[in-house]
Motif scaffolding. Structure first.
Motif, PDB file in Angstrom:
ATOM      1  N   LYS A  86       0.878  -1.169   0.000  1.00  0.00           N
ATOM      2  CA  LYS A  86       0.000   0.000   0.000  1.00  0.00           C
ATOM      3  C   LYS A  86       0.916   1.220   0.000  1.00  0.00           C
ATOM      4  O   LYS A  86       1.721   1.390   0.909  1.00  0.00           O
ATOM      5  CB  LYS A  86      -0.898   0.005   1.240  1.00  0.00           C
ATOM      6  N   MET A  87       0.827   2.054  -1.038  1.00  0.00           N
ATOM      7  CA  MET A  87       1.758   3.170  -1.204  1.00  0.00           C
ATOM      8  C   MET A  87       1.055   4.518  -1.194  1.00  0.00           C
ATOM      9  O   MET A  87      -0.060   4.644  -1.699  1.00  0.00           O
ATOM     10  CB  MET A  87       2.480   3.065  -2.553  1.00  0.00           C
ATOM     11  N   VAL A  88       1.764   5.490  -0.625  1.00  0.00           N
ATOM     12  CA  VAL A  88       1.393   6.898  -0.818  1.00  0.00           C
ATOM     13  C   VAL A  88       2.633   7.590  -1.366  1.00  0.00           C
ATOM     14  O   VAL A  88       3.704   7.527  -0.759  1.00  0.00           O
ATOM     15  CB  VAL A  88       0.932   7.578   0.487  1.00  0.00           C
ATOM     16  N   VAL A  89       2.502   8.195  -2.530  1.00  0.00           N
ATOM     17  CA  VAL A  89       3.616   8.887  -3.180  1.00  0.00           C
ATOM     18  C   VAL A  89       3.280  10.367  -3.272  1.00  0.00           C
ATOM     19  O   VAL A  89       2.171  10.726  -3.690  1.00  0.00           O
ATOM     20  CB  VAL A  89       3.870   8.328  -4.601  1.00  0.00           C
ATOM     21  N   CYS A  90       4.211  11.240  -2.869  1.00  0.00           N
ATOM     22  CA  CYS A  90       3.915  12.673  -2.964  1.00  0.00           C
ATOM     23  C   CYS A  90       4.332  13.196  -4.329  1.00  0.00           C
ATOM     24  O   CYS A  90       5.312  12.750  -4.920  1.00  0.00           O
ATOM     25  CB  CYS A  90       4.578  13.456  -1.837  1.00  0.00           C
ATOM     26  N   VAL A  91       3.538  14.136  -4.855  1.00  0.00           N
ATOM     27  CA  VAL A  91       3.751  14.686  -6.198  1.00  0.00           C
ATOM     28  C   VAL A  91       3.626  16.207  -6.150  1.00  0.00           C
ATOM     29  O   VAL A  91       2.988  16.762  -5.249  1.00  0.00           O
ATOM     30  CB  VAL A  91       2.705  14.122  -7.199  1.00  0.00           C
ATOM     31  N   PRO A  92       4.237  16.923  -7.122  1.00  0.00           N
ATOM     32  CA  PRO A  92       4.120  18.389  -7.153  1.00  0.00           C
ATOM     33  C   PRO A  92       2.675  18.829  -7.378  1.00  0.00           C
ATOM     34  O   PRO A  92       1.936  18.197  -8.140  1.00  0.00           O
ATOM     35  CB  PRO A  92       4.996  18.800  -8.352  1.00  0.00           C
ATOM     36  N   SER A  93       2.291  19.912  -6.725  1.00  0.00           N
ATOM     37  CA  SER A  93       0.911  20.395  -6.864  1.00  0.00           C
ATOM     38  C   SER A  93       0.637  20.952  -8.253  1.00  0.00           C
ATOM     39  O   SER A  93      -0.509  21.066  -8.677  1.00  0.00           O
ATOM     40  CB  SER A  93       0.620  21.474  -5.810  1.00  0.00           C
ATOM     41  N   MET A 149       1.177  12.908 -13.483  1.00  0.00           N
ATOM     42  CA  MET A 149       0.640  12.136 -12.351  1.00  0.00           C
ATOM     43  C   MET A 149       0.499  10.657 -12.728  1.00  0.00           C
ATOM     44  O   MET A 149       0.803   9.758 -11.939  1.00  0.00           O
ATOM     45  CB  MET A 149      -0.743  12.664 -11.936  1.00  0.00           C
ATOM     46  N   ARG A 150       0.035  10.423 -13.962  1.00  0.00           N
ATOM     47  CA  ARG A 150      -0.147   9.048 -14.417  1.00  0.00           C
ATOM     48  C   ARG A 150       1.191   8.322 -14.495  1.00  0.00           C
ATOM     49  O   ARG A 150       1.285   7.133 -14.180  1.00  0.00           O
ATOM     50  CB  ARG A 150      -0.838   9.026 -15.785  1.00  0.00           C
ATOM     51  N   ALA A 151       2.235   9.049 -14.885  1.00  0.00           N
ATOM     52  CA  ALA A 151       3.577   8.443 -14.966  1.00  0.00           C
ATOM     53  C   ALA A 151       4.036   7.994 -13.590  1.00  0.00           C
ATOM     54  O   ALA A 151       4.607   6.899 -13.438  1.00  0.00           O
ATOM     55  CB  ALA A 151       4.563   9.441 -15.561  1.00  0.00           C
ATOM     56  N   VAL A 152       3.774   8.804 -12.566  1.00  0.00           N
ATOM     57  CA  VAL A 152       4.136   8.439 -11.191  1.00  0.00           C
ATOM     58  C   VAL A 152       3.325   7.226 -10.743  1.00  0.00           C
ATOM     59  O   VAL A 152       3.858   6.256 -10.190  1.00  0.00           O
ATOM     60  CB  VAL A 152       3.896   9.622 -10.225  1.00  0.00           C
ATOM     61  N   ARG A 153       2.020   7.274 -11.005  1.00  0.00           N
ATOM     62  CA  ARG A 153       1.126   6.184 -10.599  1.00  0.00           C
ATOM     63  C   ARG A 153       1.525   4.867 -11.267  1.00  0.00           C
ATOM     64  O   ARG A 153       1.626   3.822 -10.617  1.00  0.00           O
ATOM     65  CB  ARG A 153      -0.317   6.538 -10.961  1.00  0.00           C
ATOM     66  N   ASP A 154       1.789   4.922 -12.576  1.00  0.00           N
ATOM     67  CA  ASP A 154       2.160   3.715 -13.312  1.00  0.00           C
ATOM     68  C   ASP A 154       3.494   3.148 -12.822  1.00  0.00           C
ATOM     69  O   ASP A 154       3.650   1.928 -12.690  1.00  0.00           O
ATOM     70  CB  ASP A 154       2.249   4.006 -14.816  1.00  0.00           C
ATOM     71  N   SER A 155       4.454   4.042 -12.549  1.00  0.00           N
ATOM     72  CA  SER A 155       5.759   3.586 -12.052  1.00  0.00           C
ATOM     73  C   SER A 155       5.611   2.879 -10.715  1.00  0.00           C
ATOM     74  O   SER A 155       6.225   1.832 -10.479  1.00  0.00           O
ATOM     75  CB  SER A 155       6.720   4.773 -11.899  1.00  0.00           C
ATOM     76  N   ALA A 156       4.788   3.453  -9.837  1.00  0.00           N
ATOM     77  CA  ALA A 156       4.569   2.859  -8.516  1.00  0.00           C
ATOM     78  C   ALA A 156       3.872   1.503  -8.636  1.00  0.00           C
ATOM     79  O   ALA A 156       4.236   0.532  -7.963  1.00  0.00           O
ATOM     80  CB  ALA A 156       3.750   3.802  -7.643  1.00  0.00           C
ATOM     81  N   GLN A 157       2.871   1.415  -9.512  1.00  0.00           N
ATOM     82  CA  GLN A 157       2.148   0.152  -9.692  1.00  0.00           C
ATOM     83  C   GLN A 157       3.038  -0.921 -10.311  1.00  0.00           C
ATOM     84  O   GLN A 157       2.992  -2.078  -9.908  1.00  0.00           O
ATOM     85  CB  GLN A 157       0.903   0.391 -10.553  1.00  0.00           C
ATOM     86  N   ASN A 158       3.873  -0.523 -11.272  1.00  0.00           N
ATOM     87  CA  ASN A 158       4.786  -1.480 -11.910  1.00  0.00           C
ATOM     88  C   ASN A 158       5.896  -1.921 -10.967  1.00  0.00           C
ATOM     89  O   ASN A 158       6.543  -2.946 -11.190  1.00  0.00           O
ATOM     90  CB  ASN A 158       5.383  -0.889 -13.189  1.00  0.00           C
ATOM     91  N   ALA A 159       6.126  -1.118  -9.926  1.00  0.00           N
ATOM     92  CA  ALA A 159       7.106  -1.493  -8.899  1.00  0.00           C
ATOM     93  C   ALA A 159       6.425  -2.274  -7.775  1.00  0.00           C
ATOM     94  O   ALA A 159       6.865  -2.253  -6.632  1.00  0.00           O
ATOM     95  CB  ALA A 159       7.790  -0.242  -8.351  1.00  0.00           C
ATOM     96  N   GLN A 160       5.295  -2.918  -8.111  1.00  0.00           N
ATOM     97  CA  GLN A 160       4.544  -3.816  -7.224  1.00  0.00           C
ATOM     98  C   GLN A 160       3.702  -3.105  -6.172  1.00  0.00           C
ATOM     99  O   GLN A 160       3.376  -3.671  -5.138  1.00  0.00           O
ATOM    100  CB  GLN A 160       5.474  -4.852  -6.567  1.00  0.00           C
TER     101      GLN A 160
END
Length: 339
Positions: A101-108, A115-126
């Motif tokens: 279960k991840m929470v990743v902080c992103v620029p406002s 945002m999708r690039a961050v989300r996809d990277s996190a999901q692909n990293a399990q």
């Protein structure tokens, strides 16, 4: 049928550094850098080990900073970096699969594509359950500010790639300004200054060390640091030279960048509703991020804007700390988390 062991991971995916909190404890605090084999595309090193290779690799290796200006610039490298760090900290088991279960902080100020690039990277990293939080909100939580309160608080988070300015009230961002002027820009300013003023060629790591040892936002400090010696090749002769650098030179070098941050803060204040503006004048403005460590910055901003500035305790970790708190108390902070 296998059950998943859930582990909670909070990630401050910064341009300069990545901080990862696993089950309420900081387990990774390293530079956001990877070294990759050019031919096989395999990860060779990451974090501190990769930083040691910066500017020293041969043709078969390339050292990459996956994030630029606060967002993912190299998707594949970012995914390799996240996966590599997560492998370091989580125990793999073929019998009991893990669920992150991840929470990743992103620029406002990030776009939907970013945002999708961050989300996809996190999901692909399990990451099986991925949430995001805006950096200024995370910084506010990390500084102990009640973001759900019906009063305005202004956060200025000066990171590596972006400066995030936000007015937060009732669990949301009322006014925000994101500019791509921050630590990396200061480093570039110092590199250019040394080239023009001292005719010496220096790399990114040396410029970063100058910033750490004698970095200042004003040429008038009550407790000034001593000079810092820099070695490198003369641009014309290529012969080695040693140059002493004083804090006044750094203040001069980054003057234009600091001015841009000042104007951005004033612009955000101009857009702030009167009632919240009054709260900010009363509460002061909060500084976070590595840029908050520039000597004299709080005093300079206070003099320019006329509102007190408060530096977060351990400003480098304020965003990560807030991200971890939001993850641990996700029900309480569900209003500021998004997918």
């Amino acid at each position: 049928m296998f059950s998943f062991l859930t582990e909670e991971v909070a990630i401050d995916l910064g341009t300069a550094n990545i901080i990862i909190i696993l089950n309420d404890k900081i387990v990774i605090n390293e530079p956001s850098i990877v070294t990759v084999d050019r031919s096989t595309k395999k990860l060779v090193a990451l974090g501190t080990e990769a930083q040691m290779m910066l500017g020293r690799t041969h043709d078969d290796l390339v050292t990459i900073r996956p994030l630029r200006d606060g967002v993912i610039a190299d998707y594949n490298a970012a995914e390799k970096m996240l996966t590599g760090f997560l492998k370091k900290i989580t125990k793999r088991s073929s019998i009991f699969p893990r669920s992150l279960k991840m929470v990743v902080c992103v620029p406002s100020g990030g776009t939907e594509v970013e945002m999708r690039a961050v989300r996809d990277s996190a999901q692909n990293a399990q990451g099986r359950d991925v949430y995001m939080i805006y950096e200024p909100v995370a910084a506010a939580i990390g500084m102990g500010i009640d973001v759900s309160a019906p009063e305005g608080n202004m956060i200025v988070d000066i990171g590596g790639g972006t400066t995030e300015i936000a007015v937060i009230a009732l669990g949301g961002i009322v006014t925000n300004k994101s500019i791509r002027v921050a630590g990396d820009e200061f480093t570039q300013d110092i590199t250019e200054y040394m080239r023009h003023q001292h005719n010496i060629k220096i790399g990114e790591r040396t410029a970063e060390q100058i910033k750490i040892h004698v970095g200042a936002a004003t040429s008038e400090l009550e407790d000034p640091p001593g000079e810092y010696s820099v070695s490198g090749p003369n641009q014309i002769t290529s012969l080695p030279v040693n140059v002493p650098v004083v804090y006044q030179e750094v203040a001069h070098a980054i003057e234009k960048s600091i001015n841009k941050i000042e104007f951005a803060i004033l612009d955000a204040l101009e857009q702030t509703p009167p009632e919240l503006y009054a709260d900010i004048v009363r509460n002061g403005i909060y500084l976070a991020g590595g840029g908050a460590l520039l000597r004299g910055l709080d005093k300079r901003l206070e003099k320019k804007i006329g509102i007190p500035f408060h530096i977060a305790e351990d400003p480098l970790k304020a965003v990560a700390r807030g991200t971890g708190i939001a993850l641990k108390h996700s029900k309480k902070y569900q209003a500021v988390l998004f997918r």
